[in-house]
Motif scaffolding. Structure first.
Motif, mmCIF file in Angstrom:
data_model
loop_
_atom_site.group_PDB
_atom_site.id
_atom_site.type_symbol
_atom_site.label_atom_id
_atom_site.label_comp_id
_atom_site.label_asym_id
_atom_site.label_seq_id
_atom_site.Cartn_x
_atom_site.Cartn_y
_atom_site.Cartn_z
ATOM 1 N N GLU A 1 50.778 15.485 -21.262
ATOM 2 C CA GLU A 1 50.865 14.200 -20.564
ATOM 3 C C GLU A 1 49.670 13.307 -20.892
ATOM 4 O OE1 GLU A 1 51.441 14.758 -16.363
ATOM 5 O OE2 GLU A 1 53.564 15.195 -16.621
ATOM 6 N N MET A 2 48.492 13.912 -20.961
ATOM 7 C CA MET A 2 47.308 13.141 -21.306
ATOM 8 C C MET A 2 47.459 12.521 -22.694
ATOM 9 S SD MET A 2 43.394 14.367 -21.961
ATOM 10 C CE MET A 2 43.879 15.106 -23.514
ATOM 11 N N LEU A 3 47.929 13.323 -23.653
ATOM 12 C CA LEU A 3 48.101 12.802 -25.011
ATOM 13 C C LEU A 3 49.184 11.739 -25.072
ATOM 14 C CD1 LEU A 3 47.692 15.868 -27.342
ATOM 15 C CD2 LEU A 3 46.171 13.933 -27.021
ATOM 16 N N LYS A 4 50.239 11.925 -24.299
ATOM 17 C CA LYS A 4 51.310 10.930 -24.270
ATOM 18 C C LYS A 4 50.756 9.582 -23.817
ATOM 19 C CE LYS A 4 56.023 10.344 -22.665
ATOM 20 N NZ LYS A 4 57.103 10.943 -21.889
ATOM 21 N N ASN A 5 49.835 9.597 -22.869
ATOM 22 C CA ASN A 5 49.214 8.368 -22.383
ATOM 23 C C ASN A 5 48.147 7.843 -23.338
ATOM 24 O OD1 ASN A 5 50.776 8.514 -20.077
ATOM 25 N ND2 ASN A 5 49.155 9.392 -18.834
ATOM 26 N N PHE B 1 43.288 10.100 -32.872
ATOM 27 C CA PHE B 1 42.443 10.734 -31.867
ATOM 28 C C PHE B 1 42.255 12.174 -32.303
ATOM 29 C CE2 PHE B 1 42.262 13.331 -27.953
ATOM 30 C CZ PHE B 1 41.085 12.836 -27.427
ATOM 31 N N GLY B 2 41.018 12.625 -32.408
ATOM 32 C CA GLY B 2 40.747 13.993 -32.822
ATOM 33 C C GLY B 2 40.029 14.765 -31.731
ATOM 34 N N LEU B 3 40.415 16.011 -31.577
ATOM 35 C CA LEU B 3 39.762 16.916 -30.640
ATOM 36 C C LEU B 3 38.995 17.931 -31.486
ATOM 37 C CD1 LEU B 3 39.401 17.909 -27.733
ATOM 38 C CD2 LEU B 3 41.516 19.215 -28.004
ATOM 39 N N PHE B 4 37.667 17.884 -31.420
ATOM 40 C CA PHE B 4 36.811 18.757 -32.219
ATOM 41 C C PHE B 4 36.373 19.937 -31.371
ATOM 42 C CE2 PHE B 4 36.794 14.743 -34.259
ATOM 43 C CZ PHE B 4 36.622 14.995 -35.610
ATOM 44 N N ILE B 5 36.626 21.145 -31.874
ATOM 45 C CA ILE B 5 36.368 22.355 -31.093
ATOM 46 C C ILE B 5 35.574 23.344 -31.931
ATOM 47 C CG2 ILE B 5 37.423 24.281 -29.864
ATOM 48 C CD1 ILE B 5 39.963 22.519 -29.658
ATOM 49 N N PRO C 1 49.313 10.329 -33.229
ATOM 50 C CA PRO C 1 48.115 10.419 -34.072
ATOM 51 C C PRO C 1 47.037 11.255 -33.390
ATOM 52 C CG PRO C 1 48.172 8.305 -32.955
ATOM 53 C CD PRO C 1 49.439 9.036 -32.574
ATOM 54 N N PHE C 2 47.300 12.535 -33.295
ATOM 55 C CA PHE C 2 46.402 13.482 -32.630
ATOM 56 C C PHE C 2 46.187 14.673 -33.533
ATOM 57 C CE2 PHE C 2 46.164 17.481 -30.192
ATOM 58 C CZ PHE C 2 44.929 17.291 -29.600
ATOM 59 N N TYR C 3 44.927 15.064 -33.683
ATOM 60 C CA TYR C 3 44.605 16.171 -34.566
ATOM 61 C C TYR C 3 43.535 17.053 -33.957
ATOM 62 C CZ TYR C 3 47.129 13.060 -37.530
ATOM 63 O OH TYR C 3 48.106 12.235 -38.018
#
Length: 148
Positions: free
Chosen positions: A23-27, A39-43, A66-68
């Motif tokens: 849901e967060m990514l959908k928004n 938008f990238g999530l670095f872990i 556009p999420f990676y």
């Protein structure tokens, strides 16, 4: 833990990490999509993360969000992702990295520090070597975005 304000109710507050992250990514993703960015999530230490991330990356790919996820982890990372989801290992491109040579080590230390007006004192010895043990991974679909 108290932050001095109440959390907003209604979105990404189900208590299920997988549902809430989706849901967060959908928004979150319409703005970068409109701007033709991502938008990238670095872990770091990705082998220790929760199992929902491969599913989240899979959903983002199916929906062309556009999420990676870009991460680093130990050599068992691909096995951990496969255990989390049967397709987890195939979602990512794995790159092994090893020790840097002296010149590359100096550059890795000096370039960012100089950019911010800092300098190492004393300089690292000539025989100093940086030995990363991580395996960076990134979404295979990221290549479409950056033209690889």
């Amino acid at each position: 833990m108290k932050f001095g304000f109440e959390a907003a109710q209604g979105r990404a507050d189900s208590g299920s990490v997988e549902i809430d992250l989706e849901e967060m990514l959908k928004n979150l993703t319409p703005a970068p999509k409109e701007e033709r960015t991502a938008f990238g999530l670095f872990i770091d230490e990705m082998q220790d993360i929760f199992a929902e991330l491969p599913g989240l990356q899979h959903q983002a790919g199916l929906r062309e969000w556009p999420f990676y996820i870009i991460g680093a982890g130990l050599s068992n990372l691909s096995a951990v992702l496969s255990e989390a989801r049967s397709y987890g290992q195939q979602l990512f491109d794995y790159r092994r990295i090893g020790p840097l040579d002296g010149s590359s080590t100096r550059q890795a230390l000096d370039v960012p520090s100089v950019r911010f007006g800092a300098k190492f004192k004393p300089q690292p010895p000539e025989n100093f070597r940086w030995h990363p043990v991580a395996i960076p991974i990134s979404s295979k679909s990221m290549g479409r975005l950056i033209g690889i």
